[in-house]
Enzyme design. Structure first.
Site, short mmCIF file in Angstrom:
data_model
loop_
_atom_site.label_atom_id
_atom_site.label_comp_id
_atom_site.label_asym_id
_atom_site.label_seq_id
_atom_site.Cartn_x
_atom_site.Cartn_y
_atom_site.Cartn_z
CE LYS A 189 61.94 55.91 30.49
NZ LYS A 189 60.87 54.92 30.25
CE LYS A 235 66.91 56.81 31.09
NZ LYS A 235 66.72 56.31 32.47
NE ARG A 248 63.67 46.59 36.31
CZ ARG A 248 62.92 46.47 35.22
NH1 ARG A 248 62.14 45.40 35.07
NH2 ARG A 248 62.93 47.41 34.30
NE ARG A 291 67.96 45.66 33.42
CZ ARG A 291 66.96 46.55 33.36
NH1 ARG A 291 65.85 46.26 32.69
NH2 ARG A 291 67.07 47.71 33.97
NE ARG A 319 69.45 51.09 23.18
CZ ARG A 319 68.61 50.88 22.17
NH1 ARG A 319 67.37 51.33 22.23
NH2 ARG A 319 69.02 50.20 21.11
CG ASP A 354 65.34 49.91 35.55
OD1 ASP A 354 65.16 48.77 36.00
OD2 ASP A 354 64.79 50.32 34.51
CD GLU A 403 63.54 53.86 32.82
OE1 GLU A 403 62.70 52.93 32.80
OE2 GLU A 403 64.19 54.21 31.83
CG ASN A 437 60.64 49.94 35.08
OD1 ASN A 437 60.47 50.37 33.96
ND2 ASN A 437 61.82 49.97 35.70
#
Length: 406
Positions: free
Chosen positions: A209, A244, A294, A308, A316, A356, A364, A366
């Site tokens: 994050k 978050k 993503r 997504r 979400r 993301d 984000e 990842n």
């Protein structure tokens, strides 16, 4: 009639990521100028060489010649994957399995271990490693299908990680104390001998994050705080926001905050553990209803994307909470974001990353065990695993050629 005969012996990284050596035979017209010697029978052979991959021939000569295919010797790479217990992985979804399958398909050795099985002896990282053979998934009627017994483990052995050519650190979050200790152990792998993906120091520095905050121009309005008053002011000013946990994964603990909600204070108190734990609060992006994209980056370059989309009443889009996946392209705006991130990711040794993006904003970064490869491969008829493994084998070859490389 006289000919000037030349034998071209070459070594290069083939398109599928294998290190190969071989011979070219040069044919002009119908005249065989050079017949390469027949190599001995070898236990492992690659695909045949192709004329377009020989830089030794001039463009003029390429117009007049063909290359007789000759078997090439494969020098396999030894891969170690640090993963969660393999029996808990979903071969039709988990990116770790896609990477292992790709390495095996390209003729390399695949070994697995877990973070709890790492250690340091005589200042060298070691692990309890098991060789694994995989039965690859098959695409049937638009979905990945695996057999019941999709993996077979060999005998376990305690080996120095430097006996491997490359190590993938693919343990799922949370990044807790055991995870951090595992990265400290990986610091004792000599980077001049073995490539670690992702770099352990980079993993420690890149909270998934917080790391994105370095790229403020690419992000929605964001704050990090444990102060309930600050959160409440942010929400009341903007009407809606997303909260978050800094250590969350797969959409866990993400909350939709709305001004006027009588539960707002309670939700913030629970998330911050009564003001003892910082959380991230972001501007709500209405485009979230259209999907949370993503994007997979390899050495800073985008190689694939999947969208997504939330389903039902869920806000979400994470696959773990039922998000529907759909094919996606990388937009110009998203390429700009990737280009902005690339130098920092490369500097930190974060080679295999998933970012993301919602509505053109980075949310984000990842780095621990980014997923999405299976979905991208299925929707795009691609093979991102082979792209990643091929890139790693090229880096491994650079280490072999430059023993003191860092």
């Amino acid at each position: 009639m006289y000919f000037n005969l030349t034998l071209i012996i070459f070594t290069f990284v083939y398109e599928n990521g294998l290190l190969v050596t071989g011979y070219l035979s040069l044919v002009i017209g119908k005249h065989l100028l050079l017949q390469p010697p027949q190599p001995p029978r070898l236990p492992r052979l690659s695909s045949f060489c192709r004329r377009s991959q020989c830089a030794a021939l001039t463009p003029e000569l390429l117009d007049r010649c063909t290359l007789e295919p000759v078997p090439c010797l494969v020098i396999p790479v030894k891969f170690a994957f640090i993963i969660d217990p393999i029996h808990l992985l979903d071969p039709g979804h988990d990116t770790s399995v896609a990477l292992m399958e790709a390495a095996q398909a390209l003729g390399h050795e695949v070994w697995i271990t877990q973070a709890r099985d790492l250690g340091v002896v005589a200042q060298k990282a070691q692990a309890a490693l098991s060789p694994v053979k995989l039965t690859p998934v098959q695409l049937q009627e638009g979905r990945w299908v695996s057999v019941d017994r999709w993996y077979e483990l060999g005998d376990r052995a305690i080996l120095p990680l430097e006996s491997m050519d490359a190590v993938f650190m693919r343990t799922d979050p949370p990044v807790n104390v055991p995870y951090l200790y595992a990265t400290y152990i990986l610091d004792y792998v000599d980077p001049a001998k073995t490539l670690v993906v992702n770099n352990p120091g980079g993993l420690r520095s890149a909270n998934e994050k917080m790391y994105a905050l370095q790229f403020g121009d690419a992000m929605p309005e964001t704050l990090v705080t444990q102060d309930k008053r600050v959160v409440r002011e942010f929400v009341e000013t903007r009407g809606r926001a997303i909260l978050k946990p800094l250590g969350g994964k797969a959409g866990e603990g993400i909350l939709f905050l709305e001004a006027g909600d009588r539960n707002l204070n309670s939700m913030v108190e629970i998330s911050t553990r009564q003001g003892q734990l910082a959380v991230m609060v972001q501007q709500f992006l209405p485009e979230a209803k259209d999907g949370d994209k993503r994007i997979i980056l390899l050495d800073g370059e985008p190689i694939g994307a999947v969208n997504r989309v939330p389903t039902g009443d869920e806000f979400r889009g994470n696959m773990a909470v039922g998000g529907r996946v759909e094919r996606a392209e990388v937009t110009d705006r998203e390429r700009e974001i990737c280009a902005q991130l690339a130098p920092k990711l490369q500097h930190d040794g974060l080679y295999f990353v998933g970012i993301d993006v919602i509505g053109g904003y980075l949310t984000e970064v990842n780095v621990t065990s980014p997923t999405g490869v299976r979905e991208i491969d299925r929707l795009d008829n691609a093979n991102l695993g082979k792209q990643a493994i091929s890139w790693v084998t090229q880096r491994v070859e650079s280490l072999r050629q430059t023993p003191n490389a860092v």
